[in-house]
Design an enzyme around this catalytic site. Structure first.
Site, PDB file in Angstrom:
ATOM      1  CE  LYS A  13      -0.345  -2.016   1.979  1.00  0.00           C
ATOM      2  NZ  LYS A  13       0.269  -3.284   1.531  1.00  0.00           N
ATOM      3  NE  ARG A  88       1.718   0.910  -3.839  1.00  0.00           N
ATOM      4  CZ  ARG A  88       0.694   0.242  -3.308  1.00  0.00           C
ATOM      5  NH1 ARG A  88      -0.278   0.880  -2.713  1.00  0.00           N
ATOM      6  NH2 ARG A  88       0.666  -1.060  -3.375  1.00  0.00           N
TER       7      ARG A  88
HETATM    8  P1  AP5 Z   1      -4.174  -7.909   3.122  1.00  0.00           P
HETATM    9  O1  AP5 Z   1      -4.629  -7.273   4.380  1.00  0.00           O
HETATM   10  O2  AP5 Z   1      -5.136  -7.956   1.990  1.00  0.00           O
HETATM   11  O3  AP5 Z   1      -2.768  -7.286   2.657  1.00  0.00           O
HETATM   12  P2  AP5 Z   1      -2.388  -5.834   2.139  1.00  0.00           P
HETATM   13  O4  AP5 Z   1      -1.208  -5.377   2.911  1.00  0.00           O
HETATM   14  O5  AP5 Z   1      -3.586  -4.955   2.112  1.00  0.00           O
HETATM   15  O6  AP5 Z   1      -1.868  -6.215   0.694  1.00  0.00           O
HETATM   16  P3  AP5 Z   1      -2.240  -5.643  -0.741  1.00  0.00           P
HETATM   17  O7  AP5 Z   1      -1.924  -6.757  -1.711  1.00  0.00           O
HETATM   18  O8  AP5 Z   1      -3.619  -5.088  -0.780  1.00  0.00           O
HETATM   19  O9  AP5 Z   1      -1.196  -4.518  -0.873  1.00  0.00           O
HETATM   20  P4  AP5 Z   1      -0.735  -3.816  -2.129  1.00  0.00           P
HETATM   21  O10 AP5 Z   1      -0.027  -2.682  -1.549  1.00  0.00           O
HETATM   22  O11 AP5 Z   1       0.038  -4.659  -3.078  1.00  0.00           O
HETATM   23  O12 AP5 Z   1      -2.087  -3.533  -2.959  1.00  0.00           O
HETATM   24  P5  AP5 Z   1      -2.983  -2.226  -3.159  1.00  0.00           P
HETATM   25  O13 AP5 Z   1      -4.374  -2.660  -3.288  1.00  0.00           O
HETATM   26  O14 AP5 Z   1      -2.628  -1.195  -2.181  1.00  0.00           O
HETATM   27  O15 AP5 Z   1      -3.688  -9.398   3.487  1.00  0.00           O
HETATM   28  C1  AP5 Z   1      -3.298 -10.301   2.462  1.00  0.00           C
HETATM   29  C2  AP5 Z   1      -3.838 -11.711   2.773  1.00  0.00           C
HETATM   30  O16 AP5 Z   1      -3.177 -12.218   3.924  1.00  0.00           O
HETATM   31  C3  AP5 Z   1      -5.341 -11.763   3.093  1.00  0.00           C
HETATM   32  O17 AP5 Z   1      -5.905 -12.891   2.492  1.00  0.00           O
HETATM   33  C4  AP5 Z   1      -5.425 -11.857   4.628  1.00  0.00           C
HETATM   34  O18 AP5 Z   1      -6.530 -12.621   5.040  1.00  0.00           O
HETATM   35  C5  AP5 Z   1      -4.100 -12.548   4.969  1.00  0.00           C
HETATM   36  N1  AP5 Z   1      -3.518 -12.046   6.208  1.00  0.00           N
HETATM   37  C6  AP5 Z   1      -3.444 -10.738   6.640  1.00  0.00           C
HETATM   38  N2  AP5 Z   1      -2.809 -10.665   7.833  1.00  0.00           N
HETATM   39  C7  AP5 Z   1      -2.448 -11.943   8.160  1.00  0.00           C
HETATM   40  C8  AP5 Z   1      -1.757 -12.513   9.271  1.00  0.00           C
HETATM   41  N3  AP5 Z   1      -1.306 -11.747  10.290  1.00  0.00           N
HETATM   42  N4  AP5 Z   1      -1.550 -13.848   9.262  1.00  0.00           N
HETATM   43  C9  AP5 Z   1      -2.014 -14.644   8.241  1.00  0.00           C
HETATM   44  N5  AP5 Z   1      -2.677 -14.148   7.157  1.00  0.00           N
HETATM   45  C10 AP5 Z   1      -2.889 -12.816   7.111  1.00  0.00           C
HETATM   46  O19 AP5 Z   1      -2.456  -1.711  -4.571  1.00  0.00           O
HETATM   47  C11 AP5 Z   1      -2.683  -2.451  -5.756  1.00  0.00           C
HETATM   48  C12 AP5 Z   1      -2.045  -1.733  -6.945  1.00  0.00           C
HETATM   49  O20 AP5 Z   1      -2.660  -0.448  -7.136  1.00  0.00           O
HETATM   50  C13 AP5 Z   1      -0.544  -1.414  -6.816  1.00  0.00           C
HETATM   51  O21 AP5 Z   1       0.257  -2.514  -7.190  1.00  0.00           O
HETATM   52  C14 AP5 Z   1      -0.417  -0.216  -7.776  1.00  0.00           C
HETATM   53  O22 AP5 Z   1      -0.369  -0.631  -9.108  1.00  0.00           O
HETATM   54  C15 AP5 Z   1      -1.715   0.535  -7.563  1.00  0.00           C
HETATM   55  N6  AP5 Z   1      -1.615   1.574  -6.496  1.00  0.00           N
HETATM   56  C16 AP5 Z   1      -2.260   1.577  -5.295  1.00  0.00           C
HETATM   57  N7  AP5 Z   1      -1.919   2.660  -4.561  1.00  0.00           N
HETATM   58  C17 AP5 Z   1      -1.040   3.359  -5.332  1.00  0.00           C
HETATM   59  C18 AP5 Z   1      -0.317   4.563  -5.120  1.00  0.00           C
HETATM   60  N8  AP5 Z   1      -0.429   5.252  -3.987  1.00  0.00           N
HETATM   61  N9  AP5 Z   1       0.508   4.985  -6.110  1.00  0.00           N
HETATM   62  C19 AP5 Z   1       0.639   4.291  -7.263  1.00  0.00           C
HETATM   63  N10 AP5 Z   1      -0.009   3.139  -7.524  1.00  0.00           N
HETATM   64  C20 AP5 Z   1      -0.850   2.682  -6.574  1.00  0.00           C
END
Ligand code: AP5
Ligand code: MG
Length: 219
Positions: A13, A88
């Protein structure tokens, strides 16, 4: 253009949001990034969120809804935005419909990025980013062009997320399946959902998203 990126942790994402931002000149609204900034600042929200995030659970809906409602109202969102990580839960999805409706806005497309579960873990464990400008990398799939030097800002300080460890990843995936995946039918029902194969290379995923978005423009 108002977009929503959906997908499990590590689906890409954030990576795809960076490309879409550049293509459409609209900001990425990542609730994960906002929370990590709050944790780094040591604000009340940050103190509350830190423990929850490290356990792979979700921060309470009311806090997240207020955060995103304020953010959507800011000037840089006037021409659109890319939501990443919100909504979410079904309660957040309902609140988003209300807050957009009140502003006479709607989501143009909801992009669901699908990736195999084993690949998600590998992606998350290998992820790191530039501590200076936030550019994202991966130990194997997206290395900086010159080792130890950020492609974007030339900096040499890199960082890894506290929640990017095997144990927390398991719990984040469980939370995703239980609380976030159930919102997909909400967007599928009204034809806004487009599904993209996130197993392809990063640039191919971007091209496919752009193609699907451009197709939809004639609707
Ligand atoms: P990346 O693009 O970083 O993946 P992502 O989908 O953004 O994954 P996240 O881990 O950021 O998602 P998340 O939803 O767990 O975390 P968030 O920060 O939102 O890609 C990952 C890796 O893969 C990178 O190294 C990239 O280079 C590689 N890659 C990408 N595409 C690729 C491809 N096609 N092929 C190969 N490699 C690839 O949330 C974190 C925490 O915050 C949550 O757990 C929760 O506790 C809290 N939180 C956030 N939002 C909310 C909400 N709305 N409500 C409640 N809690 C919340
Ligand atoms: Mg992300």
């Amino acid at each position: 253009m108002n977009l929503l990126l959906l997908g499990p942790p590590g689906a890409g994402k954030g990576t795809q949001a960076q490309h879409l931002m550049a293509c459409y000149d609209i900001p990425q609204l990542s609730t994960g990034e906002m929370l990590r900034a709050a944790v780094a600042e040591g604000s009340d929200l940050g103190k509350q969120a830190k423990v929850i995030m490290e356990a792979g659970n979700l921060v309470p809906d009311d806090l997240m809804i207020n955060l995103i409602s304020d953010r959507i109202g800011q000037d840089d969102c006037a021409n659109g935005f890319i939501l990443d990580g919100f909504p979410r839960t079904t309660a957040q999805a309902a609140a988003l419909d209300t807050m957009l409706g009140e502003r006479n806005l709607s989501l143009d497309k909801v992009i669901s990025i699908t990736v195999d579960e084993e690949a998600l873990v590998e992606r998350i464990i290998g992820r790191f980013s530039c501590a200076d400008c936030g550019a994202g990398y991966h130990d194997e799939f997206q290395k900086p062009r010159t080792e130890g030097e950020c492609d974007k800002c030339g900096g040499g300080n890199f960082t890894r997320r506290e929640d990017d460890n095997r144990e927390t990843v398991k719990s984040r995936l469980k939370t995703y399946h239980e609380q976030t995946a159930p919102i997909l039918p909400h967007y599928e029902a009204d034809g806004r959902l487009i599904e993209v194969d996130g197993m392809a290379e990063i640039s191919v995923v971007t091209d496919n998203i752009l193609m699907l978005l451009e197709d939809g423009r004639g609707d």
